[in-house]
Scaffold this motif. Structure first.
Motif, PDB file in Angstrom:
ATOM      1  N   ASN A 224       0.259   1.298   5.186  1.00  0.00           N
ATOM      2  CA  ASN A 224      -0.446   2.563   5.441  1.00  0.00           C
ATOM      3  C   ASN A 224       0.363   3.497   6.339  1.00  0.00           C
ATOM      4  O   ASN A 224      -0.190   4.237   7.138  1.00  0.00           O
ATOM      5  N   ALA A 225       1.704   3.465   6.203  1.00  0.00           N
ATOM      6  CA  ALA A 225       2.550   4.289   7.079  1.00  0.00           C
ATOM      7  C   ALA A 225       2.529   5.755   6.643  1.00  0.00           C
ATOM      8  O   ALA A 225       2.370   6.064   5.467  1.00  0.00           O
ATOM      9  N   LYS A 226       2.703   6.656   7.602  1.00  0.00           N
ATOM     10  CA  LYS A 226       2.831   8.084   7.312  1.00  0.00           C
ATOM     11  C   LYS A 226       4.313   8.420   7.099  1.00  0.00           C
ATOM     12  O   LYS A 226       5.189   7.639   7.482  1.00  0.00           O
ATOM     13  N   TRP A 227       4.594   9.616   6.560  1.00  0.00           N
ATOM     14  CA  TRP A 227       5.999   9.944   6.275  1.00  0.00           C
ATOM     15  C   TRP A 227       6.835  10.010   7.552  1.00  0.00           C
ATOM     16  O   TRP A 227       8.013   9.651   7.549  1.00  0.00           O
TER      17      TRP A 227
ATOM     18  N   VAL B 266      15.997   5.216  -2.264  1.00  0.00           N
ATOM     19  CA  VAL B 266      14.607   5.693  -2.233  1.00  0.00           C
ATOM     20  C   VAL B 266      14.082   5.880  -3.662  1.00  0.00           C
ATOM     21  O   VAL B 266      12.952   5.513  -3.977  1.00  0.00           O
ATOM     22  N   GLU B 267      14.930   6.421  -4.548  1.00  0.00           N
ATOM     23  CA  GLU B 267      14.549   6.615  -5.954  1.00  0.00           C
ATOM     24  C   GLU B 267      14.299   5.277  -6.657  1.00  0.00           C
ATOM     25  O   GLU B 267      13.388   5.135  -7.466  1.00  0.00           O
TER      26      GLU B 267
ATOM     27  N   GLN C  53      10.470   1.686   3.416  1.00  0.00           N
ATOM     28  CA  GLN C  53       9.703   2.372   2.366  1.00  0.00           C
ATOM     29  C   GLN C  53       8.525   1.516   1.894  1.00  0.00           C
ATOM     30  O   GLN C  53       7.495   2.039   1.472  1.00  0.00           O
ATOM     31  N   ALA C  54       8.679   0.187   1.983  1.00  0.00           N
ATOM     32  CA  ALA C  54       7.610  -0.716   1.547  1.00  0.00           C
ATOM     33  C   ALA C  54       6.333  -0.523   2.356  1.00  0.00           C
ATOM     34  O   ALA C  54       5.247  -0.907   1.916  1.00  0.00           O
ATOM     35  N   THR C  55       6.449   0.087   3.546  1.00  0.00           N
ATOM     36  CA  THR C  55       5.255   0.245   4.396  1.00  0.00           C
ATOM     37  C   THR C  55       4.466   1.515   4.046  1.00  0.00           C
ATOM     38  O   THR C  55       3.403   1.756   4.592  1.00  0.00           O
TER      39      THR C  55
ATOM     40  N   GLU D  45       0.168   8.631  -9.074  1.00  0.00           N
ATOM     41  CA  GLU D  45       0.174  10.103  -8.911  1.00  0.00           C
ATOM     42  C   GLU D  45       1.044  10.509  -7.720  1.00  0.00           C
ATOM     43  O   GLU D  45       1.713  11.528  -7.744  1.00  0.00           O
ATOM     44  N   LYS D  46       0.960   9.717  -6.634  1.00  0.00           N
ATOM     45  CA  LYS D  46       1.733  10.044  -5.424  1.00  0.00           C
ATOM     46  C   LYS D  46       2.617   8.867  -5.044  1.00  0.00           C
ATOM     47  O   LYS D  46       2.255   8.053  -4.190  1.00  0.00           O
ATOM     48  N   PRO D  47       3.796   8.736  -5.692  1.00  0.00           N
ATOM     49  CA  PRO D  47       4.666   7.603  -5.367  1.00  0.00           C
ATOM     50  C   PRO D  47       5.214   7.715  -3.942  1.00  0.00           C
ATOM     51  O   PRO D  47       5.237   8.803  -3.358  1.00  0.00           O
ATOM     52  N   SER D  48       5.655   6.571  -3.403  1.00  0.00           N
ATOM     53  CA  SER D  48       6.086   6.557  -1.998  1.00  0.00           C
ATOM     54  C   SER D  48       7.394   7.303  -1.770  1.00  0.00           C
ATOM     55  O   SER D  48       7.753   7.611  -0.647  1.00  0.00           O
ATOM     56  N   LYS D  49       8.135   7.628  -2.875  1.00  0.00           N
ATOM     57  CA  LYS D  49       9.445   8.255  -2.642  1.00  0.00           C
ATOM     58  C   LYS D  49       9.318   9.674  -2.077  1.00  0.00           C
ATOM     59  O   LYS D  49      10.227  10.146  -1.408  1.00  0.00           O
ATOM     60  N   GLY D  50       8.171  10.340  -2.333  1.00  0.00           N
ATOM     61  CA  GLY D  50       7.983  11.692  -1.794  1.00  0.00           C
ATOM     62  C   GLY D  50       8.002  11.704  -0.275  1.00  0.00           C
ATOM     63  O   GLY D  50       8.893  12.290   0.347  1.00  0.00           O
ATOM     64  N   PRO D  51       7.015  11.022   0.357  1.00  0.00           N
ATOM     65  CA  PRO D  51       6.999  10.988   1.826  1.00  0.00           C
ATOM     66  C   PRO D  51       8.249  10.330   2.425  1.00  0.00           C
ATOM     67  O   PRO D  51       8.748  10.764   3.456  1.00  0.00           O
TER      68      PRO D  51
END
Length: 442
Positions: A31-34, A84-85, A245-247, A253-259
């Motif tokens: 549940n980490a923020k960017w 990241v990609e 990134q795993a965190t 719809e919102k993959p983790s690579k954005g943040p």
């Protein structure tokens, strides 16, 4: 039809898998923020190595120095973008660890053999170096603050530094150390700023020289290689980037690579603000007479240097944790999945205390580990940071020959191999020179 016992057996297995995943440090909290990724990356990337950059510049000279610094910044940002990609390139699956990505690219067995040894050399190596760095900075702080005190052995300061980790290493995962990591990131920016601002306020020294310092051609060449190594290892956050990134939470719809990418860009801007001014201002002011740690060249004002040393200690505490967590994850995975230990707090306590004790002992025994790092680092840092992501990218995406992507990757691979071959040579020579005057546990 699947028979009922087989189904129950399968359910039980997958329930156990889930329980283990929920217990392991990398996958337990998503549940980490960017901005967590921003300061984790700064903490991982900006090592105390930044203080050695002016010295590396003095070994490289203006032209090559600026070229290598800027090239490294661009190449490592590109390879970081690739990592990241690739974190979620298979729909519905996340590569939470570097070796999982390796296994996807090179196969189950080979992927492990390629990635894990390199990742372990980097992470354990960094932890040992940080033990020594933390101890040395504490010792320097003690000497500056109390000039009349009896001198205390470096060994004891390393023990004092390690005592913090015997407590902190029991925090379960990345999100639980985000406070420590934020403090560390702020400190890294602070002592970098102190280093270049205090240098700039001194003004250019009267007898400053910018030529190479070594008397012989061989000396100059070896120093040049060693300088290359120092710059290359200033950029080494890639070993923990997938784990960070795993965190971050992820949905189709919102993959983790954005943040994550947002965090990386912020981190890289901070890295540029730390590295470039320190390296260029430091070298400009002191020329080739600069010490291998710029804070040592800035004798006065004492309180600022003492403060900067304390900042280094706080930063290194955070960095140690960031590099230790993936190692804890590997050790705990091995014990729980392969050797079938129960995932308990007692197991975690034993594993982590053992790791901290081992890195402390090695740091106390070999405090000339910085030279060792240039040596081992060349074999492991350069690949994991500069060209392993590119090789994985080529293996998986197979870009068209001579296309832009193809060229970009091959340029990085050639540059990385060049660093991998040359920097250990410089590092080995440093070790040989330092080991002559070395006394155990002094």
């Amino acid at each position: 039809m699947v028979s009922q016992p087989a189904q129950d057996d399968y359910d039980e297995k997958s329930a156990r898998q889930k329980e283990i995943e929920a217990w392991l440090p990398i996958t337990s909290s998503r549940n980490a923020k960017w901005w967590y990724s921003a300061f984790h990356n700064v903490t991982a990337m900006v090592g105390a190595g930044v203080l050695g950059l002016p010295y590396a510049m003095s070994q490289l000279g203006w032209g090559p120095g600026i070229t290598v610094m800027v090239l490294s910044w661009i190449i490592t940002l590109y390879t970081l973008w690739q990592m990241v990609e690739m974190h979620e390139m298979v729909p519905g699956k996340r590569f939470d660890r570097y070796h999982e990505l390796g296994q996807h690219a090179f196969g189950e067995k080979l992927g492990l053999y390629i990635v894990v040894p390199q990742q372990l050399i980097v992470e354990i190596g960094v932890c040992i170096v940080y033990m020594v760095t933390g101890g040395k900075s504490l010792k320097k702080f003690h000497e500056l603050v109390c000039e009349d005190c009896k001198s205390i052995k470096l060994t004891y300061f390393i023990m004092i530094f390690a005592s913090v980790h015997f407590v902190l290493s029991h925090l379960p995962n990345f999100n639980s150390i985000s406070g420590v990591s934020l403090a560390a990131a702020v400190m890294s920016l602070s002592y970098s700023t102190i280093a270049w601002a205090a240098s700039a306020s001194k003004g250019v020294q009267e007898d400053v020289e910018y030529g190479y310092k070594a008397k012989s051609t061989a000396g100059t060449v070896f120093n040049f290689f060693s300088g290359l190594g120092d710059v290359a290892f200033a950029y080494a956050g890639h070993n923990v980037v997938l784990e960070i990134q795993a965190t971050i939470p992820s949905t189709p719809e919102k993959p983790s690579k954005g943040p994550m990418w947002k965090g990386v860009v912020v981190a890289y801007i901070v890295v540029a603000l730390c590295y470039f001014p320190v390296a260029f201002v430091g070298y400009y002011i002191f020329g080739n007479g600069v010490e291998d740690n710029i804070l040592m060249s800035l004798k006065k004002p004492t309180w600022i240097i003492a403060m900067a040393n304390m900042f280094v200690v706080i930063h290194v505490i955070g960095s140690y944790q960031i590099y230790a967590i993936p190692v804890f994850d590997m050790m705990e995975t091995l014990l729980v999945k392969k050797l079938n230990f129960r995932p308990t707090t007692v197991l975690r306590f034993c594993v982590r205390s053992f790791y901290v004790a081992a890195t402390m002992f090695l740091g106390m025994t070999f405090p000339f580990f910085g030279g060792l790092l240039a040596f081992f680092g060349g074999f492991a840092f350069a690949p994991t940071t500069y060209f392993l992501p590119c090789i994985i990218w080529l293996a998986i995406y197979k870009p068209r020959k001579y296309s832009l992507s193809w060229w970009a990757n091959w340029v990085c691979i050639v540059f990385g191999i060049f660093l991998m071959v040359l920097s250990p040579i410089g590092g080995l020579r440093t070790i040989v020179i330092q080991a002559k005057e070395y006394k155990f546990y002094s």
